[in-house]
Design a protein around this motif. Structure first.
Motif, short mmCIF file in Angstrom:
data_model
loop_
_atom_site.label_atom_id
_atom_site.label_comp_id
_atom_site.label_asym_id
_atom_site.label_seq_id
_atom_site.Cartn_x
_atom_site.Cartn_y
_atom_site.Cartn_z
N GLN A 12 -3.53 -2.40 -16.01
CA GLN A 12 -4.72 -2.74 -15.23
C GLN A 12 -4.61 -4.15 -14.64
OE1 GLN A 12 -7.97 -2.26 -17.93
NE2 GLN A 12 -8.22 -0.08 -17.50
N SER A 13 -4.06 -5.07 -15.42
CA SER A 13 -3.91 -6.45 -14.94
C SER A 13 -3.00 -6.51 -13.72
CB SER A 13 -3.33 -7.34 -16.03
OG SER A 13 -4.17 -7.36 -17.15
N ILE A 14 -1.91 -5.77 -13.77
CA ILE A 14 -0.97 -5.76 -12.64
C ILE A 14 -1.62 -5.13 -11.42
CG2 ILE A 14 1.20 -4.77 -11.82
CD1 ILE A 14 2.25 -5.17 -14.71
N MET A 15 -2.37 -4.05 -11.61
CA MET A 15 -3.04 -3.40 -10.48
C MET A 15 -4.09 -4.32 -9.86
SD MET A 15 -1.51 -0.67 -9.89
CE MET A 15 -2.60 -0.08 -8.63
N VAL A 16 -4.83 -5.05 -10.69
CA VAL A 16 -5.82 -6.00 -10.16
C VAL A 16 -5.13 -7.11 -9.39
CG1 VAL A 16 -7.50 -7.76 -10.87
CG2 VAL A 16 -7.61 -5.47 -11.85
N MET A 17 -4.02 -7.60 -9.91
CA MET A 17 -3.28 -8.65 -9.22
C MET A 17 -2.80 -8.16 -7.85
SD MET A 17 0.20 -10.61 -10.36
CE MET A 17 1.11 -9.08 -10.37
N ILE A 18 -2.32 -6.93 -7.79
CA ILE A 18 -1.86 -6.37 -6.52
C ILE A 18 -3.03 -6.20 -5.56
CG2 ILE A 18 -0.91 -4.28 -5.45
CD1 ILE A 18 0.90 -4.04 -7.95
N LYS A 19 -4.16 -5.69 -6.05
CA LYS A 19 -5.33 -5.50 -5.19
C LYS A 19 -5.85 -6.82 -4.63
CE LYS A 19 -7.36 -1.36 -7.23
NZ LYS A 19 -8.54 -0.86 -7.97
N VAL A 20 -5.84 -7.86 -5.45
CA VAL A 20 -6.37 -9.16 -5.02
C VAL A 20 -5.41 -9.85 -4.05
CG1 VAL A 20 -6.97 -11.47 -5.85
CG2 VAL A 20 -7.84 -9.47 -7.03
N ALA A 21 -4.11 -9.71 -4.27
CA ALA A 21 -3.14 -10.41 -3.43
C ALA A 21 -2.81 -9.65 -2.14
CB ALA A 21 -1.86 -10.65 -4.21
N ALA A 22 -3.02 -8.35 -2.12
CA ALA A 22 -2.57 -7.52 -1.00
C ALA A 22 -3.17 -7.93 0.36
CB ALA A 22 -2.85 -6.06 -1.28
N PRO A 23 -4.47 -8.18 0.49
CA PRO A 23 -4.98 -8.52 1.83
C PRO A 23 -4.32 -9.75 2.44
CG PRO A 23 -6.80 -8.00 0.37
CD PRO A 23 -5.57 -8.07 -0.48
N SER A 24 -4.14 -10.79 1.67
CA SER A 24 -3.52 -12.01 2.20
C SER A 24 -2.04 -11.78 2.52
CB SER A 24 -3.65 -13.15 1.20
OG SER A 24 -5.00 -13.43 0.97
N LEU A 25 -1.35 -11.09 1.63
CA LEU A 25 0.07 -10.85 1.85
C LEU A 25 0.32 -9.94 3.04
CD1 LEU A 25 1.33 -10.43 -1.82
CD2 LEU A 25 1.64 -12.38 -0.31
N LEU A 26 -0.49 -8.89 3.17
CA LEU A 26 -0.32 -7.99 4.31
C LEU A 26 -0.68 -8.66 5.63
CD1 LEU A 26 -1.63 -4.64 2.80
CD2 LEU A 26 0.73 -5.32 3.25
N THR A 27 -1.68 -9.55 5.61
CA THR A 27 -2.01 -10.31 6.81
C THR A 27 -0.84 -11.20 7.21
OG1 THR A 27 -4.35 -10.29 6.25
CG2 THR A 27 -3.62 -11.98 7.81
N GLY A 28 -0.28 -11.91 6.25
CA GLY A 28 0.87 -12.77 6.52
C GLY A 28 2.07 -11.98 7.04
N LEU A 29 2.28 -10.81 6.46
CA LEU A 29 3.38 -9.95 6.90
C LEU A 29 3.18 -9.48 8.33
CD1 LEU A 29 5.94 -8.27 6.11
CD2 LEU A 29 4.34 -6.46 5.50
#
Length: 90
Positions: A12-29
């Motif tokens: 669950q911790s890893i999934m939350v980390m991915i969900k929280v980081a994904a918008p910023s990382l995908l925007t940068g990409l």
């Protein structure tokens, strides 16, 4: 607390980390890809052309997605606290 419960919390911790980081990382990409295509087409090789817009848009995406990020982290925190309270009861 059993090993299965700890593994579930780690998952669950890893999934939350991915969900929280994904918008910023995908925007940068996405912005990096668009700028690199623009640089390739125009043959402009300026480093600040990549850095400044990416930095500004990633910051803007963090502000835009902040309610989602906060809600995700709050829900996770509540689930962890519920598990601690249920396990500490006896």
């Amino acid at each position: 607390m059993t090993e299965a419960e700890l593994i579930d919390i780690a998952r669950q911790s890893i999934m939350v980390m991915i969900k929280v980081a994904a918008p910023s990382l995908l925007t940068g990409l996405a912005i990096g890809l668009l700028i690199s295509i623009f640089q390739t087409l125009t043959q402009i090789q300026e480093q600040t052309l990549t850095f400044v817009p990416k930095m500004l848009l990633v910051f803007a995406s963090m502000i835009l997605f902040m309610p989602f990020m906060l809600n995700t982290l709050t829900d996770f925190w509540h689930s962890i606290m519920d598990k601690i309270i249920a396990g500490g009861g006896g």
